[in-house]
Design a protein around this motif. Structure first.
Motif, PDB file in Angstrom:
ATOM      1  N   VAL A 170       0.839  -1.200   0.000  1.00  0.00           N
ATOM      2  CA  VAL A 170       0.000   0.000   0.000  1.00  0.00           C
ATOM      3  C   VAL A 170       0.873   1.249   0.000  1.00  0.00           C
ATOM      4  N   ASP A 171       1.894   1.247   0.791  1.00  0.00           N
ATOM      5  CA  ASP A 171       2.791   2.408   0.816  1.00  0.00           C
ATOM      6  C   ASP A 171       3.442   2.636  -0.547  1.00  0.00           C
TER       7      ASP A 171
ATOM      8  N   ASP B  69      -4.977  -1.283  -0.264  1.00  0.00           N
ATOM      9  CA  ASP B  69      -5.382  -0.819   1.063  1.00  0.00           C
ATOM     10  C   ASP B  69      -6.508  -1.701   1.610  1.00  0.00           C
TER      11      ASP B  69
ATOM     12  N   GLN C 147      -4.167   5.005  -8.689  1.00  0.00           N
ATOM     13  CA  GLN C 147      -5.051   5.274  -7.540  1.00  0.00           C
ATOM     14  C   GLN C 147      -5.904   4.059  -7.228  1.00  0.00           C
TER      15      GLN C 147
ATOM     16  N   GLU D 191      -5.199   0.933  -7.885  1.00  0.00           N
ATOM     17  CA  GLU D 191      -4.338  -0.106  -7.303  1.00  0.00           C
ATOM     18  C   GLU D 191      -4.063   0.180  -5.838  1.00  0.00           C
ATOM     19  N   THR D 192      -3.915   1.433  -5.518  1.00  0.00           N
ATOM     20  CA  THR D 192      -3.679   1.789  -4.104  1.00  0.00           C
ATOM     21  C   THR D 192      -4.878   1.422  -3.247  1.00  0.00           C
TER      22      THR D 192
ATOM     23  N   ALA E 280       2.253   1.627  -3.431  1.00  0.00           N
ATOM     24  CA  ALA E 280       1.233   2.071  -4.399  1.00  0.00           C
ATOM     25  C   ALA E 280       0.900   3.545  -4.214  1.00  0.00           C
ATOM     26  N   ARG E 281       0.843   4.019  -3.017  1.00  0.00           N
ATOM     27  CA  ARG E 281       0.563   5.426  -2.769  1.00  0.00           C
ATOM     28  C   ARG E 281       1.698   6.312  -3.294  1.00  0.00           C
ATOM     29  N   GLU E 282       2.888   5.843  -3.077  1.00  0.00           N
ATOM     30  CA  GLU E 282       4.031   6.621  -3.589  1.00  0.00           C
ATOM     31  C   GLU E 282       4.018   6.650  -5.108  1.00  0.00           C
ATOM     32  N   ASN E 283       3.677   5.494  -5.701  1.00  0.00           N
ATOM     33  CA  ASN E 283       3.620   5.423  -7.171  1.00  0.00           C
ATOM     34  C   ASN E 283       2.481   6.296  -7.681  1.00  0.00           C
ATOM     35  N   GLU E 284       1.337   6.324  -6.975  1.00  0.00           N
ATOM     36  CA  GLU E 284       0.204   7.165  -7.368  1.00  0.00           C
ATOM     37  C   GLU E 284       0.578   8.633  -7.284  1.00  0.00           C
TER      38      GLU E 284
END
Length: 395
Positions: free
Chosen positions: A153-154, A188, A181, A183-184, A156-160
């Motif tokens: 999740v972390d 999550d 977004q 995917e995040t 994916a958020r950074e990638n988003e």
């Protein structure tokens, strides 16, 4: 003319009174000797008891029934030699024996059940320990997956965030930012699901642990209840054995059976009824019963005594010398008990044995005949004549 009574006259002429003087002198000497003995002589004063008997040093032991019951077997024989603890009479104790057998059977079933329940408790404890270990392993695995999902999740958020920035300057298409977004959000949700699964596993493990603990506690209560029943059964068994033992009349001491009640098998006896008497082995003593006025303050240990046995004339068989060894200090049934120790038997023809009756006389003091006369006259003891002579000489 012849004189009458010539010989008488001649005898009177020759008589000078010597014989009379000698007679009077002898009488005076005898009177003086008698007065000397009467005033200064010593005679022994005896106290006599016609209630004397020979007894063994240890008192004879009566054998009595402890409970009321019917005689099942009787082994009493007059004159029989017995040892302490020998069975003499057995009373009927069949109801108690049946109850004893019932309690023993009950105890025999309780003990294996208690053992089995204890084994079950031990097995449950081992299973609970292993299940707790498995639950801990499962919780650790769920925690690891949760941390893995959190890391995804972390990322994916950074990638988003990076894609949104590049999409804002036109570096990437807008759809890529939206896809990142999504995917995040999916990762999550997966993380939350794994966290919920971890909590579920922990809750289920706790519930199973509580159930197992409740089951173990229930088994322990059953064990305690059965142990209480087993202890009650053991107490009942001990009480019944004691009650059965009370139905067995045994010899209290070793000795000879000197008295037997006329009872046959099947006869009923009451509690406390005397059935026999056992006379223990040992030396003999003489026991005399005296009036209190004759004993208290007058008879003391060490004084000499003589016993005459009834049925054995003392002129033919002789008497038994003895000495006082013990004097009772209390009156019982109006008499005082005095115990004597017989000397070495100097009359071997006397068959000394327990129970022989007789009379015994004890020498208590030495007094003069004059004192005895004064006592007989109802006066107090007068001083000894020797003391009176000394007083007169001193004056």
């Amino acid at each position: 003319m012849p004189t009458r009574f010539v010989r008488t006259t001649r005898s009177l002429a020759h008589d000078r009174g010597r014989r009379a003087l000698l007679g009077f002198g002898a009488a005076a000497l005898l009177l003086a000797a008698w007065l000397t003995w009467f005033l200064f002589g010593q005679v022994t004063v005896y106290e006599v008891s016609r209630q004397a008997r020979l007894e063994v040093q240890q008192s004879a032991h009566p054998v009595a029934a402890l409970v009321q019951s019917r005689i099942a077997s009787n082994a009493l024989v007059l004159g029989q030699e017995v040892r302490a603890g020998d069975l003499l009479i057995e009373l009927d104790a069949q109801p108690d024996k049946l109850k004893l057998k019932e309690e023993q059977s009950r105890l025999e079933t309780l003990l294996p059940r208690i053992h089995s329940l204890r084994k079950e408790v031990a097995a449950l404890a081992q299973a609970a320990a292993r299940e707790h270990a498995a639950a801990q392993a499962a919780a650790q695995g769920a925690s690891s997956r949760t941390r893995e999902a959190a890391a995804a999740v972390d990322f994916a958020r950074e990638n988003e965030r990076r894609l949104r920035e590049e999409s804002a300057i036109g570096g990437v298409a807008q759809i890529e930012a939206v896809r990142a977004q999504s995917e995040t959000l999916k990762l999550d949700a997966a993380r939350d699901a794994l966290a919920a699964e971890q909590r579920r596993l922990s809750t289920e493990a706790e519930a199973r642990a509580f159930q197992q603990e409740a089951q173990v506690e229930s088994l322990r209560r059953m064990i305690l209840s059965m142990e209480g029943d087993a202890q009650a059964a053991e107490s009942t068994i001990a009480r019944l054995r004691e009650e059965i033992d009370r139905h067995q009349v045994r010899a209290p001491v070793g000795g000879t059976i000197a008295d037997v009640a006329a009872l046959r098998t099947g006869a009923y006896v009451a509690a406390g009824q005397k059935l026999a008497t056992v006379v223990p082995h040992g030396g003999l003593i003489i026991v005399g019963e005296f009036a209190p006025a004759a004993v208290l303050g007058r008879i003391r240990p060490g004084q000499a005594a003589r016993l005459r046995l009834e049925g054995f004339p003392w002129a033919q068989y002789g008497m038994i010398d003895a000495r006082v060894v013990r004097v009772a200090g209390e009156v019982r049934d109006g008499l005082v008990r005095v115990e004597f120790e017989p000397a070495a038997q100097d009359a071997p023809r006397l068959p000394l044995q327990h129970g022989l009756p007789g009379s015994i006389e004890v020498g208590i003091e030495q007094v003069s005949p004059a004192q005895l006369l004064m006592r007989a006259a109802g006066h107090f003891d007068m001083p000894a004549p020797a003391a009176v002579v000394r007083e007169m000489a001193a004056q």
